[in-house]
Design a protein around this motif. Structure first.
Motif, PDB file in Angstrom:
ATOM      1  N   UNK A  99       0.727  -1.114  -0.020  1.00 17.62           N
ATOM      2  CA  UNK A  99       0.000   0.130  -0.026  1.00 17.62           C
ATOM      3  C   UNK A  99       0.818   1.125   0.053  1.00 17.62           C
ATOM      4  N   UNK A 100       1.975   1.259   0.658  1.00 14.07           N
ATOM      5  CA  UNK A 100       2.822   2.523   0.779  1.00 14.07           C
ATOM      6  C   UNK A 100       4.307   2.051   0.490  1.00 14.07           C
ATOM      7  N   UNK A 142       8.839  -0.454   0.441  1.00 13.87           N
ATOM      8  CA  UNK A 142       9.606  -1.185  -0.507  1.00 13.87           C
ATOM      9  C   UNK A 142      11.126  -1.452  -0.132  1.00 13.87           C
ATOM     10  N   UNK A 143      11.788  -0.401   0.409  1.00 16.60           N
ATOM     11  CA  UNK A 143      13.370  -0.704   0.606  1.00 16.60           C
ATOM     12  C   UNK A 143      13.519  -1.878   1.544  1.00 16.60           C
ATOM     13  N   UNK A 144      12.880  -2.360   2.699  1.00 17.74           N
ATOM     14  CA  UNK A 144      12.850  -3.288   3.243  1.00 17.74           C
ATOM     15  C   UNK A 144      12.773  -4.742   2.619  1.00 17.74           C
ATOM     16  N   UNK A 178      -4.493   4.425   7.560  1.00 19.26           N
ATOM     17  CA  UNK A 178      -3.371   3.761   8.249  1.00 19.26           C
ATOM     18  C   UNK A 178      -3.840   3.190   9.389  1.00 19.26           C
ATOM     19  N   UNK A 179      -4.783   3.508  10.027  1.00 21.49           N
ATOM     20  CA  UNK A 179      -5.110   3.067  11.323  1.00 21.49           C
ATOM     21  C   UNK A 179      -6.370   1.869  11.054  1.00 21.49           C
ATOM     22  N   UNK A 200      -3.981   2.485  -2.157  1.00 23.86           N
ATOM     23  CA  UNK A 200      -2.845   2.602  -2.932  1.00 23.86           C
ATOM     24  C   UNK A 200      -1.775   3.838  -2.448  1.00 23.86           C
ATOM     25  N   UNK A 201      -0.747   4.128  -2.853  1.00 22.08           N
ATOM     26  CA  UNK A 201       0.064   5.228  -2.877  1.00 22.08           C
ATOM     27  C   UNK A 201      -0.574   6.361  -3.368  1.00 22.08           C
TER      28      UNK A 201
END
Length: 850
Positions: A594-595, A599-601, A750-751, A769-770
């Protein structure tokens, strides 16, 4: 800056039958779009037949109106020959353009004709300059933008892409992006991409928040938008670069067409005449009368989630009249907010449109007991309904009253096209010359049509003894054009002396000139047409391989063949990614989070494990959103899953501009709507390394595609929660926030976790989505496990399993079952049964069922 001229702006009207076609022309349309038989997105309309195409185009061109054929659906493999016949018929009939969704069909049209005009349908989901650029190699001369684009974005797309913008300005709104709605297909086998939408967005839903039902009062139609009406912002649309104003409504009546077209014609003309283009209150009411679920400008002035959906009713209501103040023995009292007269149709709205509503026609109107004649326009009015029409005991004080029908308005609208008079007239300029002893010569120029015809008398000119012919006589004789589409605008008479021919000669010349000019107008446009076969582009090796597969009933795959089959996993959380890495040998993992900050992780974890990762683009790409793609490139994924043509253009352009830099593999997803081998070939030729077939295909249609496509470059999604609605309308913002869009909503997404519960108790998850767009996923995951062997026989070597909310343990279990099925250790049926036994919701065969 170039001045916008009146002739630069087109008013484009819908036509579901001949009466609608006439209504559009009679009321000022510059162009009309219509469908024939099954190949269009309004399968339920009357539609025309292919045999009628020459007559339709002849009629439209007579009046200087263009005709566009809607071919805005996906075309399945075995339909390509029929599609080819229809395109060839369009070319022969001189259709002005065909409106297309399927890029495979675009490829076929260009094989048939290099110059036949193509318009990209709103079903292509074109919402950015990059998406427009993707279409340019195929010479698509116009695109119909998504209804979600706002004025600023429309201008930006037009300025960057330098292509005429066509925009819907009036009619029903889809809550989902056009071309991206799979709900109707999923629940009822009636695909919106095939013109068979069952309007699941118009159904009632309960809002579930973190598993609990949220009380919503009388708001139950959470996904049913109001109707689009942009007539108030016609000047802004013109100045934003809209060159075609498109009215929705091929299922509507001819009265609707006449009404809406005439109103927008006036608004556009008023703008160019330097007058106030905004409609009067009466004009707005008349628009509401023809069809209205309540009016909105949609997304044209930006996203305002609070204004898009009313939520209390899903169908046309007409004009709001007022509320019941008092119920009498034989009437109801209402303080009028709109005019009423005898014969008007009313419905009484108690707030629950799922139950039978009282309604009928007005028999009488009274004020303080005194009968009124004519129209009542305000104040407290007693409304007496027709005998036995309404059960007054079922009405309540406070019920809303709607005027659903106005017979006088309908009659007036019908009179515009139910007439023997020509719908329009055009200026004609005539030059006449004559010399004694020779024929009288005349040149008739159709000024708007741009052609000239030559007509001469049969008899020669003679000397006039009494009254020689003069300009007044020719004006009188050649000006008798009543009943034709022409009117005399200019006359140039050059006679050498006092000359005359019999009056019948002048009448004959006039009639012949009209006939010849009309013939010129009605000539079909000429296009290049080549003789090509639909399957000329299928390699011989592919044909021979699939012939062998068909000849041998389900050949046994060797273990080596099976071990070469790749299983990929699409994950929607980091925990799912870690489960795939820890417990399976899946080599390629798709991260669809969703955010983007997550992605980096995922990239780090997958690369640390020595596996490959593909990052997923959003399904929608709007102007100014290429930063998302930039971020993907910075993370150096092994592949990118491409979900829209704007993303395809961006990443292919980046590859072209940076030939020496490492580039991710580009894989086209289901949302590119690949439904036939030509669409697959188009994307592969553009530079994608793999494509995913559309979810619209059932098992037979999938097999038909695989028999003709390069299966080594296809990936089939074998397990997933169907992404049904994909929408700009944010459920979280609308119902869990005081805000109107992402800037002020407080981000409840987000909650909280929201789902929509349908009438049978299924709760369908809603994810964001973003770009703050919502996807509503089907509550039940679906499996195509039973067809695995068949797909592998046909050459498929890559299968994808997609997860949504599954726990890490469930991820491991599902992937293990599919790997065993691919390896031949268990049957597809065993996968099916195992999932059905262990999955709380069960699974369904979904769109892959026959």
């Amino acid at each position: 800056m170039r001045t916008i001229r009146r002739e630069d702006v087109e008013l484009l009207a819908p036509a579901g039958d001949w009466d609608c076609l006439r209504a559009a022309v009679a009321n000022g349309a510059d162009a009309v779009f219509f469908g024939v038989e099954k190949f269009n997105a309004r399968a339920r309309a009357h539609n025309f037949t292919m045999a009628e195409l020459p007559d339709i185009m002849s009629f439209l061109h007579l009046y200087g109106v263009q005709g566009f054929l809607t071919f805005n659906i996906l075309v399945f493999e075995e339909e390509l020959n029929d599609a080819k016949q229809l395109i060839e018929a369009c070319v022969d009939a001189g259709v002005d353009a065909v409106i297309v969704q399927d890029l495979g069909l675009v490829k076929m049209i260009r094989e048939i004709s290099p110059d036949f005009p193509i318009h990209g349908s709103t079903q292509m989901t074109i919402t950015s300059p990059e998406a427009v650029e993707f279409t340019k190699p195929f010479d698509i001369e116009r695109v119909v933008l998504g209804r979600e684009n706002n004025l600023k974005q429309i201008k930006q797309i037009g300025d960057q892409a330098k292509l005429p913008m066509e925009v819907f300005v009036h009619g029903a709104l889809c809550v989902s992006y056009s071309g991206q709605c799979l709900t109707s297909e999923m629940w009822g086998g009636r695909s919106a991409n095939r013109g068979e939408c069952a309007q699941a967005c118009r159904l009632p839903y309960d809002l579930m928040v973190d598993g609990e039902q949220k009380p919503m009062g009388d708001v139950t139609y959470l996904l049913s938008p109001k109707d689009l009406a942009a007539i108030e912002i016609v000047p802004e649309l013109i100045e934003a670069g809209v060159r075609s104003f498109k009215i929705e409504g091929r299922l509507k009546t001819p009265e609707y067409v006449a009404n809406v077209v005439s109103k927008y014609r006036k608004a556009i003309d008023r703008y160019f005449d330097g007058l106030d283009a905004r409609p009067s209150k009466e004009e707005v009411r008349e628009l509401q009368q023809s069809f209205s679920r309540g009016f909105t400008v949609g997304f044209l002035q930006g996203t305002n989630n609070k204004q898009l959906v009313d939520g209390t009713f899903p169908k046309s209501r007409g004009v709001f009249v007022g509320r019941i103040k008092q119920i009498l023995r034989d009437a109801v009292i209402c303080e009028l907010e709109a005019p009423l007269k005898r014969g008007d149709g009313l419905v009484f709205d108690a707030g629950d449109p799922t139950k039978k509503e009282e309604g009928g026609r007005i028999y009488d109107l009274r004020r303080k007991g005194e009968k009124l004649e004519g129209e009542a326009e305000g104040g407290l009015i007693e409304i007496v309904m027709g005998r036995n029409d309404v059960e007054l005991g079922r009405l309540h004080v406070g019920d809303r009253i709607w005027k659903t029908n106005d017979p006088a308005l309908d009659k007036r609208l019908r009179q515009t096209f139910e007439t023997d008079k020509p719908y329009r007239t055009f200026p004609v300029s005539v030059k006449v010359t004559g010399v004694l002893g020779e024929t009288l010569k005349s040149w008739w120029t159709d000024v708007k049509g741009g052609h000239t015809v030559f007509v001469q008398s049969e008899l020669p000119l003679v000397q006039a003894e009494k009254r020689p012919m003069d300009e007044q006589l020719f004006t009188e004789q050649f000006g008798r054009l009543g009943g034709t589409i022409y009117e005399l605008a200019e006359l140039d008479v050059q006679l050498d002396g006092a000359l005359i021919v019999p009056m019948r000669e002048l009448n004959g010349m006039r009639r012949m000139a009209v006939e010849l000019m009309e013939d010129e107008r009605q000539k079909p446009r000429a296009y290049i047409k080549r003789e090509v076969g639909v399957y000329d582009d299928v390699p011989v090796a592919v044909t021979e391989h699939h012939a062998a597969v068909t000849a041998v009933n389900a050949p046994t795959l060797s273990q080596a063949d099976r071990s070469s089959v790749e299983l990929t996993a699409l994950c929607r959380s980091l925990d799912q990614v870690k489960a795939v890495l820890a417990t399976t040998d899946v080599n390629l993992i798709y991260a669809d989070f969703e955010f983007i900050k997550q992605f980096p992780a995922a990239v780090e974890a997958v690369h640390a494990a020595g596996r490959k990762i593909a990052l997923v683009t959003p399904r929608i790409h709007m102007p100014g959103e290429t930063g998302y793609f930039n971020n993907i490139l910075k993370l150096k994924p092994d592949a990118v899953l491409i979900r829209n043509t704007g993303a395809a253009y961006y990443f292919l352009k980046h590859r072209f501009e940076n030939p020496d830099a490492p580039q991710p593999q580009l894989i086209g997803d289901f949302s590119l709507n690949v439904a036939n081998h030509k669409a697959a070939d188009l994307f592969l030729a553009a530079g994608l390394s793999k494509v995913t077939p559309s979810y619209d295909l059932n098992i037979q249609q999938m097999v038909d595609l695989l028999r003709r496509a390069e299966t080594s470059k296809l990936e089939v999604v074998i397990h997933q929660h169907m992404p049904m609605f994909h929408t700009e309308h944010c459920v979280y913002c609308t119902f869990l926030s005081e805000g109107t869009d992402f800037t002020n909503c407080g981000r409840p997404c987000e909650e909280k976790r929201v789902s929509l519960q349908d009438r049978v108790g299924m709760s369908h998850p809603v994810r964001v989505d973003e770009g703050c767009r919502n996807t509503v996923y089907n509550a039940i995951d679906q499996s195509g496990a039973e067809y695995l062997n068949h797909f592998m026989d046909l050459g498929i070597r890559s299968f994808r399993v997609e997860f949504l909310e599954e726990t890490p343990e469930k991820v491991t279990e599902i992937l293990d079952l599919y790997r065993k099925a691919i390896d031949g250790q268990i049957s597809g049926t065993q996968v099916w049964r195992s999932l059905k036994a262990t999955n709380q919701l069960g699974v369904t065969k979904g769109t892959l069922v026959k």
